[in-house]
Design a protein around this motif. Sequence first.
Motif, PDB file in Angstrom:
ATOM      1  N   ALA A  18       0.808  -1.211   0.000  1.00 25.98           N
ATOM      2  CA  ALA A  18       0.000   0.000   0.000  1.00 25.98           C
ATOM      3  C   ALA A  18       0.847   1.270   0.000  1.00 25.98           C
ATOM      4  O   ALA A  18       0.317   2.356  -0.250  1.00 25.98           O
ATOM      5  CB  ALA A  18      -0.921   0.005   1.217  1.00 25.98           C
ATOM      6  N   ALA A  19       2.136   1.135   0.263  1.00 31.51           N
ATOM      7  CA  ALA A  19       3.004   2.317   0.318  1.00 31.51           C
ATOM      8  C   ALA A  19       3.160   2.932  -1.069  1.00 31.51           C
ATOM      9  O   ALA A  19       3.217   2.231  -2.082  1.00 31.51           O
ATOM     10  CB  ALA A  19       4.364   1.934   0.882  1.00 31.51           C
ATOM     11  N   THR A  20       3.225   4.259  -1.089  1.00 30.46           N
ATOM     12  CA  THR A  20       3.339   4.961  -2.373  1.00 30.46           C
ATOM     13  C   THR A  20       4.784   5.074  -2.840  1.00 30.46           C
ATOM     14  O   THR A  20       5.034   5.250  -4.032  1.00 30.46           O
ATOM     15  CB  THR A  20       2.732   6.364  -2.259  1.00 30.46           C
ATOM     16  OG1 THR A  20       3.384   7.068  -1.193  1.00 30.46           O
ATOM     17  CG2 THR A  20       1.245   6.284  -1.972  1.00 30.46           C
ATOM     18  N   SER A  21       5.735   4.990  -1.912  1.00 33.46           N
ATOM     19  CA  SER A  21       7.152   5.072  -2.279  1.00 33.46           C
ATOM     20  C   SER A  21       7.945   4.071  -1.446  1.00 33.46           C
ATOM     21  O   SER A  21       7.523   3.687  -0.352  1.00 33.46           O
ATOM     22  CB  SER A  21       7.678   6.489  -2.057  1.00 33.46           C
ATOM     23  OG  SER A  21       7.544   6.853  -0.705  1.00 33.46           O
ATOM     24  N   PRO A  22       9.084   3.645  -1.941  1.00 35.46           N
ATOM     25  CA  PRO A  22       9.869   2.661  -1.201  1.00 35.46           C
ATOM     26  C   PRO A  22      10.482   3.252   0.074  1.00 35.46           C
ATOM     27  O   PRO A  22      10.837   4.426   0.121  1.00 35.46           O
ATOM     28  CB  PRO A  22      10.959   2.252  -2.184  1.00 35.46           C
ATOM     29  CG  PRO A  22      11.008   3.317  -3.209  1.00 35.46           C
ATOM     30  CD  PRO A  22       9.678   3.988  -3.229  1.00 35.46           C
ATOM     31  N   VAL A  23      10.570   2.417   1.096  1.00 34.92           N
ATOM     32  CA  VAL A  23      11.204   2.790   2.360  1.00 34.92           C
ATOM     33  C   VAL A  23      12.284   1.734   2.611  1.00 34.92           C
ATOM     34  O   VAL A  23      11.978   0.621   3.042  1.00 34.92           O
ATOM     35  CB  VAL A  23      10.182   2.819   3.518  1.00 34.92           C
ATOM     36  CG1 VAL A  23      10.854   3.235   4.822  1.00 34.92           C
ATOM     37  CG2 VAL A  23       9.025   3.740   3.184  1.00 34.92           C
ATOM     38  N   PRO A  24      13.549   2.065   2.312  1.00 30.68           N
ATOM     39  CA  PRO A  24      14.624   1.060   2.404  1.00 30.68           C
ATOM     40  C   PRO A  24      14.760   0.417   3.783  1.00 30.68           C
ATOM     41  O   PRO A  24      14.995  -0.793   3.885  1.00 30.68           O
ATOM     42  CB  PRO A  24      15.878   1.846   2.041  1.00 30.68           C
ATOM     43  CG  PRO A  24      15.398   3.008   1.244  1.00 30.68           C
ATOM     44  CD  PRO A  24      14.045   3.335   1.786  1.00 30.68           C
ATOM     45  N   ALA A  25      14.608   1.197   4.841  1.00 31.79           N
ATOM     46  CA  ALA A  25      14.743   0.624   6.190  1.00 31.79           C
ATOM     47  C   ALA A  25      13.640  -0.402   6.461  1.00 31.79           C
ATOM     48  O   ALA A  25      13.882  -1.448   7.078  1.00 31.79           O
ATOM     49  CB  ALA A  25      14.710   1.730   7.238  1.00 31.79           C
ATOM     50  N   ALA A  26      12.441  -0.110   5.985  1.00 30.17           N
ATOM     51  CA  ALA A  26      11.332  -1.044   6.167  1.00 30.17           C
ATOM     52  C   ALA A  26      11.540  -2.305   5.330  1.00 30.17           C
ATOM     53  O   ALA A  26      11.264  -3.420   5.792  1.00 30.17           O
ATOM     54  CB  ALA A  26      10.013  -0.374   5.799  1.00 30.17           C
ATOM     55  N   GLU A  27      12.027  -2.132   4.114  1.00 26.99           N
ATOM     56  CA  GLU A  27      12.317  -3.288   3.255  1.00 26.99           C
ATOM     57  C   GLU A  27      13.345  -4.205   3.927  1.00 26.99           C
ATOM     58  O   GLU A  27      13.198  -5.425   3.923  1.00 26.99           O
ATOM     59  CB  GLU A  27      12.849  -2.830   1.899  1.00 26.99           C
ATOM     60  CG  GLU A  27      11.824  -2.236   0.980  1.00 26.99           C
ATOM     61  CD  GLU A  27      10.873  -3.267   0.382  1.00 26.99           C
ATOM     62  OE1 GLU A  27      11.157  -4.483   0.455  1.00 26.99           O
ATOM     63  OE2 GLU A  27       9.840  -2.848  -0.144  1.00 26.99           O
ATOM     64  N   GLN A  28      14.375  -3.584   4.495  1.00 25.61           N
ATOM     65  CA  GLN A  28      15.423  -4.367   5.149  1.00 25.61           C
ATOM     66  C   GLN A  28      14.876  -5.096   6.370  1.00 25.61           C
ATOM     67  O   GLN A  28      15.180  -6.271   6.596  1.00 25.61           O
ATOM     68  CB  GLN A  28      16.572  -3.448   5.555  1.00 25.61           C
ATOM     69  CG  GLN A  28      17.753  -4.185   6.124  1.00 25.61           C
ATOM     70  CD  GLN A  28      18.891  -3.244   6.490  1.00 25.61           C
ATOM     71  OE1 GLN A  28      18.670  -2.057   6.713  1.00 25.61           O
ATOM     72  NE2 GLN A  28      20.088  -3.780   6.542  1.00 25.61           N
ATOM     73  N   SER A  29      14.055  -4.421   7.134  1.00 24.83           N
ATOM     74  CA  SER A  29      13.481  -5.041   8.327  1.00 24.83           C
ATOM     75  C   SER A  29      12.556  -6.204   7.960  1.00 24.83           C
ATOM     76  O   SER A  29      12.592  -7.265   8.599  1.00 24.83           O
ATOM     77  CB  SER A  29      12.729  -3.991   9.143  1.00 24.83           C
ATOM     78  OG  SER A  29      12.374  -4.490  10.393  1.00 24.83           O
TER      79      SER A  29
END
Length: 101
Positions: free
Chosen positions: A55-66
């Motif tokens: 649902a996120a509109t843009s990537p969040v690298p820290a969240a992807e890593q977690s």
Amino acid sequence: MSHTLFVWLVGGVLLVGAGVATTLLPGRRARDRERRTAWSAARAAIDSAAVSRDAATSPVPAAEQSLSRAELIAAAGGGVSAARLAAQHAREADRLWRAHP
């Protein structure tokens, strides 16, 4: 006389065995239930984080890593502590995605 002694010995061994089984079995069941519950919560947290990612509109690298860490821990399996760690990483990823506009 020896026949009676044999019967008493067998009875004593059976009694001790039943006592040990009665003592250990409930603890084993409780640990197994706790492990299954922890992994169920971890999978639910990972699924929730994946929905937030989609649902996120843009990537969040820290969240992807977690989330990647959580999925890696879940793939490796393990005990209750591994499940709790995976759930913690997934919740953190979910929080980061929800906080990101």
